[in-house]
Design a protein around this motif. Structure first.
Motif, PDB file in Angstrom:
ATOM      1  N   SER A   1       0.853  -1.181   0.000  1.00  0.00           N
ATOM      2  CA  SER A   1       0.000   0.000   0.000  1.00  0.00           C
ATOM      3  C   SER A   1       0.892   1.234   0.000  1.00  0.00           C
ATOM      4  O   SER A   1       2.125   1.133   0.087  1.00  0.00           O
ATOM      5  N   ALA A   2       0.284   2.391  -0.115  1.00  0.00           N
ATOM      6  CA  ALA A   2       1.064   3.631  -0.176  1.00  0.00           C
ATOM      7  C   ALA A   2       1.873   3.853   1.103  1.00  0.00           C
ATOM      8  O   ALA A   2       2.985   4.380   1.059  1.00  0.00           O
ATOM      9  N   LEU A   3       1.326   3.441   2.235  1.00  0.00           N
ATOM     10  CA  LEU A   3       2.007   3.594   3.526  1.00  0.00           C
ATOM     11  C   LEU A   3       2.061   2.226   4.188  1.00  0.00           C
ATOM     12  O   LEU A   3       1.167   1.854   4.963  1.00  0.00           O
ATOM     13  N   PRO A   4       3.102   1.429   3.889  1.00  0.00           N
ATOM     14  CA  PRO A   4       3.137   0.029   4.320  1.00  0.00           C
ATOM     15  C   PRO A   4       2.939  -0.176   5.814  1.00  0.00           C
ATOM     16  O   PRO A   4       2.310  -1.145   6.226  1.00  0.00           O
ATOM     17  N   ILE A   5       3.466   0.684   6.641  1.00  0.00           N
ATOM     18  CA  ILE A   5       3.331   0.488   8.082  1.00  0.00           C
ATOM     19  C   ILE A   5       1.916   0.831   8.541  1.00  0.00           C
ATOM     20  O   ILE A   5       1.342   0.162   9.394  1.00  0.00           O
ATOM     21  N   LEU A   6       1.357   1.857   7.941  1.00  0.00           N
ATOM     22  CA  LEU A   6       0.051   2.333   8.375  1.00  0.00           C
ATOM     23  C   LEU A   6      -1.110   1.567   7.736  1.00  0.00           C
ATOM     24  O   LEU A   6      -2.248   1.682   8.192  1.00  0.00           O
ATOM     25  N   SER A   7      -0.832   0.818   6.685  1.00  0.00           N
ATOM     26  CA  SER A   7      -1.896   0.102   5.985  1.00  0.00           C
ATOM     27  C   SER A   7      -1.514  -1.355   5.800  1.00  0.00           C
ATOM     28  O   SER A   7      -0.344  -1.688   5.581  1.00  0.00           O
ATOM     29  N   LYS A   8      -2.505  -2.237   5.855  1.00  0.00           N
ATOM     30  CA  LYS A   8      -2.339  -3.657   5.573  1.00  0.00           C
ATOM     31  C   LYS A   8      -3.354  -4.017   4.505  1.00  0.00           C
ATOM     32  O   LYS A   8      -4.567  -3.917   4.715  1.00  0.00           O
ATOM     33  N   SER A   9      -2.868  -4.438   3.325  1.00  0.00           N
ATOM     34  CA  SER A   9      -3.752  -4.683   2.191  1.00  0.00           C
ATOM     35  C   SER A   9      -3.686  -6.145   1.762  1.00  0.00           C
ATOM     36  O   SER A   9      -2.599  -6.723   1.646  1.00  0.00           O
ATOM     37  N   ILE A  10      -4.856  -6.750   1.529  1.00  0.00           N
ATOM     38  CA  ILE A  10      -4.959  -8.153   1.131  1.00  0.00           C
ATOM     39  C   ILE A  10      -5.843  -8.247  -0.112  1.00  0.00           C
ATOM     40  O   ILE A  10      -6.898  -7.608  -0.187  1.00  0.00           O
ATOM     41  N   GLN A  11      -5.395  -9.054  -1.066  1.00  0.00           N
ATOM     42  CA  GLN A  11      -6.184  -9.304  -2.281  1.00  0.00           C
ATOM     43  C   GLN A  11      -6.850 -10.673  -2.171  1.00  0.00           C
ATOM     44  O   GLN A  11      -6.201 -11.680  -1.906  1.00  0.00           O
ATOM     45  N   TYR A  12      -8.168 -10.701  -2.393  1.00  0.00           N
ATOM     46  CA  TYR A  12      -8.933 -11.938  -2.415  1.00  0.00           C
ATOM     47  C   TYR A  12      -9.471 -12.173  -3.823  1.00  0.00           C
ATOM     48  O   TYR A  12      -9.643 -11.235  -4.609  1.00  0.00           O
ATOM     49  N   HIS A  13      -9.742 -13.432  -4.113  1.00  0.00           N
ATOM     50  CA  HIS A  13     -10.410 -13.801  -5.365  1.00  0.00           C
ATOM     51  C   HIS A  13     -11.706 -14.510  -5.002  1.00  0.00           C
ATOM     52  O   HIS A  13     -11.689 -15.608  -4.446  1.00  0.00           O
ATOM     53  N   GLN A  14     -12.823 -13.875  -5.313  1.00  0.00           N
ATOM     54  CA  GLN A  14     -14.136 -14.432  -4.999  1.00  0.00           C
ATOM     55  C   GLN A  14     -14.771 -15.016  -6.256  1.00  0.00           C
ATOM     56  O   GLN A  14     -14.642 -14.452  -7.350  1.00  0.00           O
TER      57      GLN A  14
ATOM     58  N   TYR B   1     -12.479 -16.229 -13.901  1.00  0.00           N
ATOM     59  CA  TYR B   1     -13.752 -16.639 -13.319  1.00  0.00           C
ATOM     60  C   TYR B   1     -13.919 -16.151 -11.877  1.00  0.00           C
ATOM     61  O   TYR B   1     -14.781 -16.649 -11.149  1.00  0.00           O
ATOM     62  N   THR B   2     -13.080 -15.228 -11.456  1.00  0.00           N
ATOM     63  CA  THR B   2     -13.169 -14.685 -10.106  1.00  0.00           C
ATOM     64  C   THR B   2     -13.247 -13.168 -10.151  1.00  0.00           C
ATOM     65  O   THR B   2     -12.842 -12.536 -11.132  1.00  0.00           O
ATOM     66  N   ALA B   3     -13.761 -12.608  -9.067  1.00  0.00           N
ATOM     67  CA  ALA B   3     -13.757 -11.157  -8.877  1.00  0.00           C
ATOM     68  C   ALA B   3     -12.648 -10.821  -7.898  1.00  0.00           C
ATOM     69  O   ALA B   3     -12.582 -11.376  -6.793  1.00  0.00           O
ATOM     70  N   MET B   4     -11.732  -9.943  -8.297  1.00  0.00           N
ATOM     71  CA  MET B   4     -10.658  -9.531  -7.402  1.00  0.00           C
ATOM     72  C   MET B   4     -11.201  -8.541  -6.375  1.00  0.00           C
ATOM     73  O   MET B   4     -11.892  -7.585  -6.736  1.00  0.00           O
ATOM     74  N   GLN B   5     -10.898  -8.801  -5.123  1.00  0.00           N
ATOM     75  CA  GLN B   5     -11.404  -7.970  -4.030  1.00  0.00           C
ATOM     76  C   GLN B   5     -10.232  -7.385  -3.241  1.00  0.00           C
ATOM     77  O   GLN B   5      -9.334  -8.103  -2.811  1.00  0.00           O
ATOM     78  N   ASN B   6     -10.251  -6.094  -3.062  1.00  0.00           N
ATOM     79  CA  ASN B   6      -9.224  -5.349  -2.323  1.00  0.00           C
ATOM     80  C   ASN B   6      -9.756  -5.080  -0.916  1.00  0.00           C
ATOM     81  O   ASN B   6     -10.726  -4.356  -0.733  1.00  0.00           O
ATOM     82  N   VAL B   7      -9.113  -5.691   0.086  1.00  0.00           N
ATOM     83  CA  VAL B   7      -9.475  -5.462   1.490  1.00  0.00           C
ATOM     84  C   VAL B   7      -8.265  -4.841   2.179  1.00  0.00           C
ATOM     85  O   VAL B   7      -7.212  -5.487   2.297  1.00  0.00           O
ATOM     86  N   THR B   8      -8.385  -3.589   2.593  1.00  0.00           N
ATOM     87  CA  THR B   8      -7.249  -2.852   3.164  1.00  0.00           C
ATOM     88  C   THR B   8      -7.625  -2.253   4.517  1.00  0.00           C
ATOM     89  O   THR B   8      -8.659  -1.602   4.647  1.00  0.00           O
ATOM     90  N   GLU B   9      -6.764  -2.504   5.460  1.00  0.00           N
ATOM     91  CA  GLU B   9      -6.942  -1.985   6.822  1.00  0.00           C
ATOM     92  C   GLU B   9      -6.032  -0.777   7.029  1.00  0.00           C
ATOM     93  O   GLU B   9      -4.822  -0.840   6.762  1.00  0.00           O
ATOM     94  N   GLN B  10      -6.602   0.311   7.496  1.00  0.00           N
ATOM     95  CA  GLN B  10      -5.813   1.484   7.873  1.00  0.00           C
ATOM     96  C   GLN B  10      -5.543   1.419   9.382  1.00  0.00           C
ATOM     97  O   GLN B  10      -6.461   1.224  10.173  1.00  0.00           O
ATOM     98  N   ARG B  11      -4.260   1.582   9.762  1.00  0.00           N
ATOM     99  CA  ARG B  11      -3.880   1.389  11.167  1.00  0.00           C
ATOM    100  C   ARG B  11      -3.184   2.626  11.731  1.00  0.00           C
ATOM    101  O   ARG B  11      -2.518   3.359  11.002  1.00  0.00           O
TER     102      ARG B  11
END
Length: 537
Positions: free
Chosen positions: A153-166, A494-504
């Motif tokens: 993410s733009a701020l690696p320490i402040l953000s945690k980003s995970i990509q899912y395939h649904q 055959y999947t939808a990419m999902q961006n789940v990002t936590e701001q910390r």
């Protein structure tokens, strides 16, 4: 048909069709009975299925309606909601069992493919290999492909980003008659293992192959309701599928592909299509002549030329043109042509009366306009109703229809070129861009292959090399298709990419007490430093 070759004085080796293998006859009776009582397909108006070897009816299935498709989607959606929660390890196990079942039932599957299509046995075996290969490949890859992945993410320490395939939900599949096993299920395999359901329309001419191979998949443990097969006319069943699916996979003509693309486009639904081709092959002066002559025969006449990636035009460098042409024509004239379930046949029948009429029409048009037939060019009713000899043409004029239009049959024209630059220019002079081939020394071939506008290019092979490179995505350029099959793309589409990002810790806009201008100055400096020190976000 009139022509100027000497093939009227030659005869291809005639091979005739014997009785149906016992297991095939028994399986056909069972599948036909299931079709009649509606347990495998919709109860509806009867559609007779013809065997091209003899032209006789081998069984029938129902002609599905729009209501049948509606019900199929309702059942598939219910099943999919449970299936997407099945652990990936269990899905993998099902498809590995299916892989083993396909190989165990190899001869039965080959028999059914031959019975419905009229192709020779070696071409039918290609389909078995492809299905088993796809099942094993995606079973082994699915856990890695679907595993949630950490992303920067733009701020690696402040953000945690995970990509899912649904999973997308219910995938629609419309498949053609020419490869009823491969195209009947190989595209469904990654869709299913990714967590989707499938509503599929096999071609009305070849439904029993699809019924048989999905039966093996059910026996391997796939939930029965997860795949719904609806037989019937494309304008009814195919349209209804395109109007309801969450993603559409289609293999067929460019004309139909454009219509379906408009249908799903209005709904903003994803679409993958392998469409038509007018595939070129280039023969370089530095090639191994004997090897090339054999390889080009396979490239042009496998599956009786009835495949989207078959070669229909060959450009040969001037220095070896005469020698190559003689060697190639001799090999074509020596081919064995006939019906039956033996391995010795090199080319089988065309699939139908419509296919025969199409091929005859293209060749007659070319000959009438000045083309010369060096081999073949004749219908062979003595072998079966739809047999047509493998055909080689030269001196094909610009106004002949087959110069630019896809024949989809055992017809190729050969043309002399002064050099490889001209060969590439002619290869690219088409609205299509599906497949191409180069026969040359590897250094020469690798130099010119990237210049050819085709989704796949095989070197020293017609098409099987690129097709079997299953980790490498394959699709068409220009009017030959959209999206890809094979490789990671073949499942992830055959999947939808999902961006789940936590701001910390604090907002990405900075501490509340920090002035906006000060924050902007700090971030501007950080972005400049990131570029200077080549730091990725």
């Amino acid at each position: 048909m009139t022509h100027t070759s000497d093939t009227s004085n030659r005869t291809f080796k005639r091979l005739t069709c014997g009785p149906l293998p016992e297991q095939l006859a028994a399986e056909l009776r069972e599948l036909s009975a299931n079709a009649r009582n509606g347990s495998l397909t919709a109860e509806a108006e009867k559609l007779e299925v013809e065997g091209p070897f003899t032209g006789e009816t081998i069984g029938w299935v129902g002609a599905g309606t729009e209501d049948d498709v509606e019900q199929a989607f309702a059942r598939a959606r219910r099943a999919q909601r449970s299936w997407e929660n099945v652990p990936v390890s269990e899905r993998k196990a099902i498809f590995l069992r299916f892989h083993d079942s396909v190989l165990r039932n190899r001869d039965l599957l080959i028999d059914m493919v031959q019975l419905e299509t009229g192709k020779n046995r070696a071409s039918a075996f290609d389909e078995v290999m492809d299905v088993a290969n796809n099942a094993r490949y995606y079973a082994q890859r699915v856990a890695r492909l679907l595993k949630p992945k950490k992303r920067r993410s733009a701020l690696p320490i402040l953000s945690k980003s995970i990509q899912y395939h649904q999973p997308l939900g219910v995938v629609g599949q419309i498949s053609p008659w020419n490869y009823p096993l491969t195209l009947g299920i190989s595209d469904a395999v990654p869709a299913l293992i990714a967590g989707n359901a499938v509503v599929a329309k096999p071609d009305s001419a070849t439904p029993f192959t699809a019924l048989l191979v999905f039966k093996l998949l059910y026996e391997a443990g796939l939930p029965r309701e997860l795949v719904q097969l609806v037989t019937g006319a494309g304008r009814v069943v195919g349209t209804a599928i395109a109007e309801r699916c969450d993603f559409l996979m289609f293999t067929g003509s460019t004309k139909t592909g454009k219509i379906l693309g408009e249908t799903v486009g209005r709904r903003l639904v994803g679409y993958s299509a392998e469409l038509g081709g007018k595939n070129p092959l280039i023969v370089s002066a530095d090639t191994d002549l004997d090897y090339a002559a054999r390889g080009v025969v396979d490239a042009c006449y496998s599956n009786s030329g009835q495949l989207c990636v078959a070669i229909e035009r060959v450009y040969v460098e001037d220095a070896i043109y005469e020698a190559f042409l003689a060697a190639f024509v001799d090999r074509v004239k020596a081919m064995t042509l006939g019906a039956g379930f033996g391995w010795e046949v090199q080319m089988g029948s065309l699939a139908s009366a419509d296919q025969l009429d199409t091929v005859v029409g293209y060749v007659d048009d070319a000959v009438a306009k000045g083309a010369t037939v060096l081999a073949g060019g004749k219908h062979r009713p003595d072998l079966g109703p739809y047999f047509y000899e493998p055909t080689v043409l030269v001196d094909v004029p610009e106004d002949a229809k087959l110069r630019r239009e896809e024949v989809f049959g055992p017809v190729v024209y050969i043309e002399r070129v002064e050099d490889l630059d001209r060969a590439v220019e002619l290869a690219n002079d088409t609205s299509y861009g599906l497949n191409a081939s180069v026969f040359a020394k590897p250094s020469t071939a690798h130099r010119i292959a990237p210049a050819i506008a085709a989704g796949s290019v095989s070197i020293n092979d017609g098409y099987t090399a690129s097709w079997c490179a299953i980790e490498n995505p394959m699709g068409g350029m220009k009017e030959s298709g959209v999206s890809h099959r094979h490789g990671d793309d073949g499942l992830l589409k055959y999947t939808a990419m999902q961006n789940v990002t936590e701001q910390r810790f604090m907002s990405i806009r900075g501490p509340e007490a920090l002035g906006r201008k000060t924050y902007a100055n700090i971030m501007t400096a950080a972005l400049r430093a990131g570029k200077a020190f080549k730091i990725l976000p």
